[in-house]
Design an enzyme around this catalytic site. Structure first.
Site, PDB file in Angstrom:
ATOM      1  CG  PHE A 367      -2.040  -1.047   0.930  1.00  0.00           C
ATOM      2  CD1 PHE A 367      -3.347  -0.765   0.446  1.00  0.00           C
ATOM      3  CD2 PHE A 367      -1.672  -2.532   1.480  1.00  0.00           C
ATOM      4  CE1 PHE A 367      -4.358  -1.657   0.294  1.00  0.00           C
ATOM      5  CE2 PHE A 367      -2.995  -3.380   1.227  1.00  0.00           C
ATOM      6  CZ  PHE A 367      -3.945  -3.036   0.522  1.00  0.00           C
ATOM      7  CD  GLU A 368       1.250   6.528   2.254  1.00  0.00           C
ATOM      8  OE1 GLU A 368       0.679   7.225   1.417  1.00  0.00           O
ATOM      9  OE2 GLU A 368       0.570   6.237   3.418  1.00  0.00           O
ATOM     10  CD  GLN A 369       7.715  -0.612   0.421  1.00  0.00           C
ATOM     11  OE1 GLN A 369       8.724  -0.512   0.974  1.00  0.00           O
ATOM     12  NE2 GLN A 369       7.340  -1.953  -0.045  1.00  0.00           N
TER      13      GLN A 369
END
Length: 540
Positions: A367-369
């Site tokens: 998702f969001e790294q």
């Protein structure tokens, strides 16, 4: 003509679609979960290529948050109809199991650099679409058909339908025009017209060691299509000792002086396990049209490591050290990409000549790294970065990573013990599919002062990876941790040992804050230094 060494696009550059407009050549390649989407390289001579744009670069065009590894942008097709460029691509949301969620889109632009339009939705019936511009002005959309009821494979042939650019949608009847050969897994269609024949070039056999380019033709675009006398015009499937393996998924281009070339993906395996650490790369082969109006690859169908091209290749830049500094006015260097998100401002900023990564989710998140990296394009290289990071506990970590996917990475981190004492700790996840776990026991951490910059480095020589570090005020790098097996950063170990992992090894900088406090890690510079090494079968 000069002999040029394949591949022409080394490192992860898969599923090439080639186009000539006047004296300019362009190749579009897949980018999967890496953002921005699609790489387009430009050349004047087929030998020397430069990355000129990644056209899918805003949220209205592409949002891949949640896309699993090796999903995202598959097999773009780049064409030109005499007025503007057209780019067709798939955004894959799921690929494993019985179902594949594959959404196909079309964008266009007057210039290759853009701006590119918002996407026109085409269909979701399969993947690897292409757009063919016929002589009468009609446009045809071809893609493979996915049928989840079929076993063991769900590939159900090549489906054709007309595309109306005024209505911006597919119109009229649709028909499956080609079912492929016994090699199976037919995909990646490209249509051409020559001397009254419609030619259909497809990819078959999956993208592993059975891969191939299959050619067929018909007098009618709807078929029936007859097979090429050789069936497969490019393939290494019956030649396990050939230098270029996994050859398939190709496209055809003609030069202004009437020569013909085929570009295709390929892999260069290392180790006895035949692991392609550089992923699927783009190679080129000289071809010719026979008296029977069939296309033949010169000295084929096995692809050649060396090929005659109109110009020699200048490898000066390829072997040069790349030292990346950070300037807000110039933005992030084009060699770098990040994962999935169309909102990069949430994962990094550039200020005061530093790259600041904003700690988000764990490394390997879908998702969001915060991970900014460049392709590994050499079998041996050194990389380093200087980091300034003040973690408060073990859930905040940032550093230098050699990365393939959530299941395969090596990560030298600056982190902290539970009591707040800063330390260096190596995190690895080596061929850990399907659990995606870290490997235990962890290497012994190294305690470091709670303030001061740290220089982090890694060295890869063929299949061997070693981490190093030094503290601020010191010069000599110190080894940390054991020697790791870098060859697991490969398609063959990426979680799906056959036909399921599609990218390549990257190296870069990452930061995570699992406390959700957005801890910031500042990087002064990043260095990528190619090395010629005796273990490199292809480059020495």
């Amino acid at each position: 003509m000069p002999k040029v060494l394949n591949p022409i696009l080394p490192g992860f550059n898969a599923d090439p679609s080639i186009l000539r407009v006047g004296d300019d050549y362009y190749i579009a390649t897949s980018t999967f979960e890496w953002y921005p989407g699609v790489q387009i390289h430009h050349s004047k001579d087929l030998a020397n290529w430069e990355l000129v744009t990644r056209p899918l670069n805003r949220k209205s065009q592409l949002d891949m948050r949640g896309n699993p590894d090796s999903c995202g942008i598959w097999a773009p097709c780049l064409t030109h109809d005499g007025e503007k460029f057209w780019l067709v691509y798939t955004d894959v949301k799921r690929k494993d199991g019985s179902f594949k969620d594959t959404h196909n889109y079309i964008v266009h632009a007057s210039a290759i650099e853009g701006p590119w339009s918002d996407p026109i939705y085409a269909n979701s019936s399969g993947f690897d679409p292409s757009l063919f511009h016929d002589e009468d002005g009609r446009k045809w959309f071809a893609n493979m058909l996915q049928d989840h009821r079929r076993r063991p494979r769900s590939f159900a042939g090549i489906r054709l339908q007309e595309f109306d650019p005024k209505q911006e949608k597919l119109v009229g009847p649709m028909k499956t025009v080609f079912y492929g050969t016994e090699l199976d897994l037919v995909e990646g269609p490209h249509l051409y017209k020559r001397n009254g024949w419609y030619y259909l070039l497809t990819a078959e056999g999956g993208t592993g060691y059975e891969h191939a380019c299959t050619l067929a033709r018909s007098r009618n675009i709807w078929g029936p299509y007859e097979l090429h006398p050789q069936k497969y015009i490019v393939s290494s499937k019956d030649h396990p000792l050939a230098a270029l393996q996994r050859a398939g998924h190709g496209d055809i281009v003609d030069t202004p002086d009437g020569k013909t070339y085929v570009v295709h993906l390929t892999g260069r395996p290392i180790t006895q396990f035949r692991r392609c650490v550089l992923g699927r790369e783009t190679a080129i082969q000289e071809a010719y049209w026979g008296d029977d109006d069939w296309l033949y690859v010169k000295n084929g169908p096995v692809p050649s490591l060396h090929v005659d091209l109109p110009a020699a290749r200048d490898d000066t830049a390829y072997w040069a050290e790349q030292r990346y500094t950070f300037d807000a006015a110039k933005g992030l260097h084009k060699d770098f990409q990040w994962l999935r998100t169309p909102e990069p401002e949430r994962i990094f900023t550039i200020a005061e000549n530093k790259l600041q990564l904003i700690g988000r989710e764990s490394i390997g998140s879908w998702f969001e790294q915060a991970l900014v990296a460049r392709r590994q394009t050499h079998f041996s290289y050194d990389a380093e970065a200087v980091i300034d990071f003040s973690p408060t506990d073990e859930r905040q970590f940032a550093g230098l990573t050699a990365y393939y996917c959530r299941y395969n990475f090596f990560y030298l981190t600056v982190t902290a013990h539970a009591d707040g004492q800063r330390e260096l700790l190596i995190l690895t996840s080596e061929a850990s599919w399907p659990e995606g776990r870290l490997n235990f026991p962890l290497a012994q951490p190294v305690q470091i002062p709670n303030s001061g910059r740290v220089r982090l480095a890694l060295s890869i020589r063929g299949k061997e990876l070693q981490f190093f570090y030094t503290l601020e005020g010191e010069q000599e790098l110190k080894r940390i941790g054991p020697v790791y097996d870098a060859s697991i950063l490969s398609d063959e170990c990426g979680g799906h040992q056959a036909h399921g992992s599609f990218t390549g090894a990257f190296v870069g900088m990452a930061a995570s804050d699992l406390d959700g406090l957005e801890a910031r890690a500042n990087f002064d510079y990043f260095v990528y230094r190619p090395v010629k090494h005796e273990s490199d079968r292809y480059e020495v």
